[in-house]
Design an enzyme around this catalytic site. Sequence first.
Site, short mmCIF file in Angstrom:
data_model
loop_
_atom_site.label_atom_id
_atom_site.label_comp_id
_atom_site.label_asym_id
_atom_site.label_seq_id
_atom_site.Cartn_x
_atom_site.Cartn_y
_atom_site.Cartn_z
CB THR A 176 50.55 40.60 33.60
OG1 THR A 176 50.72 38.66 33.22
CG2 THR A 176 50.25 41.13 32.28
CG ASP A 227 46.55 34.47 40.15
OD1 ASP A 227 47.25 33.83 39.79
OD2 ASP A 227 46.01 33.21 40.61
#
Length: 103
Positions: free
Chosen positions: A7, A68
């Site tokens: 990320t 996610d």
Amino acid sequence: MRILLGTTNPSKVKRFSDLLKGYDVEFVTLKDLAITDEPKENGTTPEENAIAKAKFYGQYFEVVICNDSGLYFEELALDDVRQPGLNVRTPMQMRLRRQAPFI
């Protein structure tokens, strides 16, 4: 153990750091490794997209954590077009137009 967090979101880095505080874990980020390539996120669920990201970033590092998310309203059926789902930033897959700032 060194783990790559797949990320660029600093809030997600903090979240995982807080979750695993006290464990022998050192997080490495995409920025730390200068990874700019991005996986295709064409899954139909947050889980599918997280798995796709983990497989993609696995080419750069042995141990990877990815996640996610989406936004789902309990009152709506999962296939209801009003359900934001994975498109929470672009509801109902609308293209957003850039607007002049408010003055």
